[in-house]
Write a protein that holds these residues in place. Structure first.
Motif, PDB file in Angstrom:
ATOM      1  N   THR A 174       0.866  -1.166   0.000  1.00 33.98           N
ATOM      2  CA  THR A 174       0.000   0.000   0.000  1.00 33.98           C
ATOM      3  C   THR A 174       0.907   1.220   0.000  1.00 33.98           C
ATOM      4  O   THR A 174       2.056   1.146   0.433  1.00 33.98           O
ATOM      5  CB  THR A 174      -0.935   0.033   1.217  1.00 33.98           C
ATOM      6  N   ALA A 175       0.387   2.331  -0.490  1.00 36.84           N
ATOM      7  CA  ALA A 175       1.181   3.561  -0.567  1.00 36.84           C
ATOM      8  C   ALA A 175       0.775   4.504   0.560  1.00 36.84           C
ATOM      9  O   ALA A 175      -0.406   4.626   0.877  1.00 36.84           O
ATOM     10  CB  ALA A 175       0.979   4.241  -1.909  1.00 36.84           C
ATOM     11  N   VAL A 176       1.783   5.141   1.142  1.00 40.65           N
ATOM     12  CA  VAL A 176       1.559   6.127   2.189  1.00 40.65           C
ATOM     13  C   VAL A 176       2.180   7.433   1.716  1.00 40.65           C
ATOM     14  O   VAL A 176       3.354   7.462   1.329  1.00 40.65           O
ATOM     15  CB  VAL A 176       2.228   5.674   3.514  1.00 40.65           C
ATOM     16  N   GLN A 177       1.384   8.495   1.727  1.00 39.60           N
ATOM     17  CA  GLN A 177       1.901   9.811   1.341  1.00 39.60           C
ATOM     18  C   GLN A 177       2.574  10.443   2.558  1.00 39.60           C
ATOM     19  O   GLN A 177       1.965  10.543   3.611  1.00 39.60           O
ATOM     20  CB  GLN A 177       0.766  10.703   0.838  1.00 39.60           C
ATOM     21  N   THR A 178       3.831  10.823   2.420  1.00 38.40           N
ATOM     22  CA  THR A 178       4.558  11.526   3.476  1.00 38.40           C
ATOM     23  C   THR A 178       4.957  12.891   2.952  1.00 38.40           C
ATOM     24  O   THR A 178       4.839  13.170   1.764  1.00 38.40           O
ATOM     25  CB  THR A 178       5.824  10.753   3.913  1.00 38.40           C
ATOM     26  N   ARG A 179       5.485  13.729   3.814  1.00 34.28           N
ATOM     27  CA  ARG A 179       5.924  15.053   3.352  1.00 34.28           C
ATOM     28  C   ARG A 179       7.112  14.944   2.399  1.00 34.28           C
ATOM     29  O   ARG A 179       7.396  15.855   1.652  1.00 34.28           O
ATOM     30  CB  ARG A 179       6.243  15.964   4.534  1.00 34.28           C
ATOM     31  N   ASP A 180       7.808  13.781   2.423  1.00 30.72           N
ATOM     32  CA  ASP A 180       8.943  13.553   1.528  1.00 30.72           C
ATOM     33  C   ASP A 180       8.566  12.782   0.271  1.00 30.72           C
ATOM     34  O   ASP A 180       9.429  12.450  -0.537  1.00 30.72           O
ATOM     35  CB  ASP A 180      10.050  12.811   2.277  1.00 30.72           C
ATOM     36  N   GLY A 181       7.281  12.465   0.118  1.00 26.01           N
ATOM     37  CA  GLY A 181       6.838  11.719  -1.047  1.00 26.01           C
ATOM     38  C   GLY A 181       6.172  10.414  -0.658  1.00 26.01           C
ATOM     39  O   GLY A 181       5.865  10.171   0.505  1.00 26.01           O
ATOM     40  N   ILE A 182       5.977   9.561  -1.636  1.00 23.00           N
ATOM     41  CA  ILE A 182       5.290   8.291  -1.414  1.00 23.00           C
ATOM     42  C   ILE A 182       6.266   7.245  -0.872  1.00 23.00           C
ATOM     43  O   ILE A 182       7.379   7.099  -1.372  1.00 23.00           O
ATOM     44  CB  ILE A 182       4.635   7.788  -2.712  1.00 23.00           C
ATOM     45  N   HIS A 208       3.396 -12.255  10.024  1.00 24.97           N
ATOM     46  CA  HIS A 208       3.920 -11.413  11.108  1.00 24.97           C
ATOM     47  C   HIS A 208       3.163 -10.090  11.215  1.00 24.97           C
ATOM     48  O   HIS A 208       3.761  -9.043  11.485  1.00 24.97           O
ATOM     49  CB  HIS A 208       5.414 -11.156  10.910  1.00 24.97           C
ATOM     50  N   ALA A 209       1.847 -10.134  11.007  1.00 24.38           N
ATOM     51  CA  ALA A 209       1.041  -8.912  11.125  1.00 24.38           C
ATOM     52  C   ALA A 209       1.197  -8.355  12.540  1.00 24.38           C
ATOM     53  O   ALA A 209       1.296  -9.129  13.490  1.00 24.38           O
ATOM     54  CB  ALA A 209      -0.413  -9.221  10.828  1.00 24.38           C
ATOM     55  N   PRO A 210       1.297  -7.076  12.707  1.00 21.97           N
ATOM     56  CA  PRO A 210       1.196  -5.998  11.738  1.00 21.97           C
ATOM     57  C   PRO A 210       2.551  -5.489  11.229  1.00 21.97           C
ATOM     58  O   PRO A 210       2.677  -4.335  10.833  1.00 21.97           O
ATOM     59  CB  PRO A 210       0.479  -4.910  12.537  1.00 21.97           C
ATOM     60  N   LEU A 211       3.579  -6.344  11.209  1.00 19.19           N
ATOM     61  CA  LEU A 211       4.923  -5.926  10.792  1.00 19.19           C
ATOM     62  C   LEU A 211       4.934  -5.569   9.302  1.00 19.19           C
ATOM     63  O   LEU A 211       4.414  -6.315   8.471  1.00 19.19           O
ATOM     64  CB  LEU A 211       5.921  -7.042  11.071  1.00 19.19           C
ATOM     65  N   LYS A 212       5.534  -4.423   8.984  1.00 22.57           N
ATOM     66  CA  LYS A 212       5.617  -3.946   7.596  1.00 22.57           C
ATOM     67  C   LYS A 212       7.038  -3.497   7.279  1.00 22.57           C
ATOM     68  O   LYS A 212       7.766  -3.032   8.150  1.00 22.57           O
ATOM     69  CB  LYS A 212       4.700  -2.733   7.374  1.00 22.57           C
ATOM     70  N   VAL A 213       7.393  -3.639   6.006  1.00 22.93           N
ATOM     71  CA  VAL A 213       8.636  -3.078   5.478  1.00 22.93           C
ATOM     72  C   VAL A 213       8.252  -1.824   4.703  1.00 22.93           C
ATOM     73  O   VAL A 213       7.452  -1.889   3.774  1.00 22.93           O
ATOM     74  CB  VAL A 213       9.366  -4.076   4.549  1.00 22.93           C
ATOM     75  N   PHE A 214       8.797  -0.700   5.109  1.00 23.28           N
ATOM     76  CA  PHE A 214       8.550   0.565   4.438  1.00 23.28           C
ATOM     77  C   PHE A 214       9.689   0.808   3.463  1.00 23.28           C
ATOM     78  O   PHE A 214      10.858   0.714   3.838  1.00 23.28           O
ATOM     79  CB  PHE A 214       8.455   1.705   5.459  1.00 23.28           C
ATOM     80  N   TRP A 215       9.345   1.129   2.217  1.00 22.22           N
ATOM     81  CA  TRP A 215      10.381   1.263   1.194  1.00 22.22           C
ATOM     82  C   TRP A 215       9.983   2.325   0.177  1.00 22.22           C
ATOM     83  O   TRP A 215       8.821   2.661   0.020  1.00 22.22           O
ATOM     84  CB  TRP A 215      10.648  -0.079   0.526  1.00 22.22           C
ATOM     85  N   THR A 216      10.997   2.854  -0.473  1.00 20.43           N
ATOM     86  CA  THR A 216      10.802   3.848  -1.520  1.00 20.43           C
ATOM     87  C   THR A 216      11.278   3.262  -2.844  1.00 20.43           C
ATOM     88  O   THR A 216      12.211   2.457  -2.881  1.00 20.43           O
ATOM     89  CB  THR A 216      11.558   5.158  -1.204  1.00 20.43           C
ATOM     90  N   PRO A 217      10.613   3.647  -3.942  1.00 17.22           N
ATOM     91  CA  PRO A 217      10.935   3.052  -5.232  1.00 17.22           C
ATOM     92  C   PRO A 217      12.271   3.498  -5.816  1.00 17.22           C
ATOM     93  O   PRO A 217      12.851   2.791  -6.636  1.00 17.22           O
ATOM     94  CB  PRO A 217       9.770   3.473  -6.124  1.00 17.22           C
ATOM     95  N   ALA A 218      12.774   4.648  -5.411  1.00 12.76           N
ATOM     96  CA  ALA A 218      14.068   5.119  -5.931  1.00 12.76           C
ATOM     97  C   ALA A 218      15.153   4.210  -5.393  1.00 12.76           C
ATOM     98  O   ALA A 218      15.404   4.148  -4.198  1.00 12.76           O
ATOM     99  CB  ALA A 218      14.311   6.567  -5.522  1.00 12.76           C
ATOM    100  N   GLY A 219      15.736   3.471  -6.259  1.00 12.95           N
ATOM    101  CA  GLY A 219      16.792   2.541  -5.838  1.00 12.95           C
ATOM    102  C   GLY A 219      16.456   1.104  -6.159  1.00 12.95           C
ATOM    103  O   GLY A 219      17.111   0.521  -6.977  1.00 12.95           O
TER     104      GLY A 219
END
Length: 87
Positions: free
Chosen positions: A49-57, A66-77
């Motif tokens: 799922t996408a989360v909008q932050t002040r620095d972008g998506i 392993h709910a509710p464990l999540k990996v947060f990642w950015t597409p650049a890279g």
């Protein structure tokens, strides 16, 4: 972890180091999700799922079993930014 130092933020590296000691099984499952992000970002994005932050998506990829464990990642890279429980 990743092939490049920039594959993981400093925050993610710390979180993964802590998880490796505290719960090696969960750590391995998280690494499997990180590998998916690096090897097939399109598939990882379709599972996130996408989360909008002040620095972008930022994408939020669940760690199966392993709910509710999540990996947060950015597409650049792409780049893993953080790993923590999140609804």
């Amino acid at each position: 972890m990743g092939d490049e130092l920039d594959d993981y933020s400093a925050v993610a590296e710390q979180q993964l180091d802590t998880l490796e000691v505290a719960d090696p099984g969960t750590y391995n499952d998280v690494l499997a999700m990180c590998e998916l992000i690096f090897s097939n970002p399109s598939r990882a994005q379709s599972m996130s799922t996408a989360v909008q932050t002040r620095d972008g998506i930022v994408f939020r990829l669940p760690v199966p079993g392993h709910a509710p464990l999540k990996v947060f990642w950015t597409p650049a890279g792409p780049r893993v930014e953080a790993v923590f429980p999140h609804p």
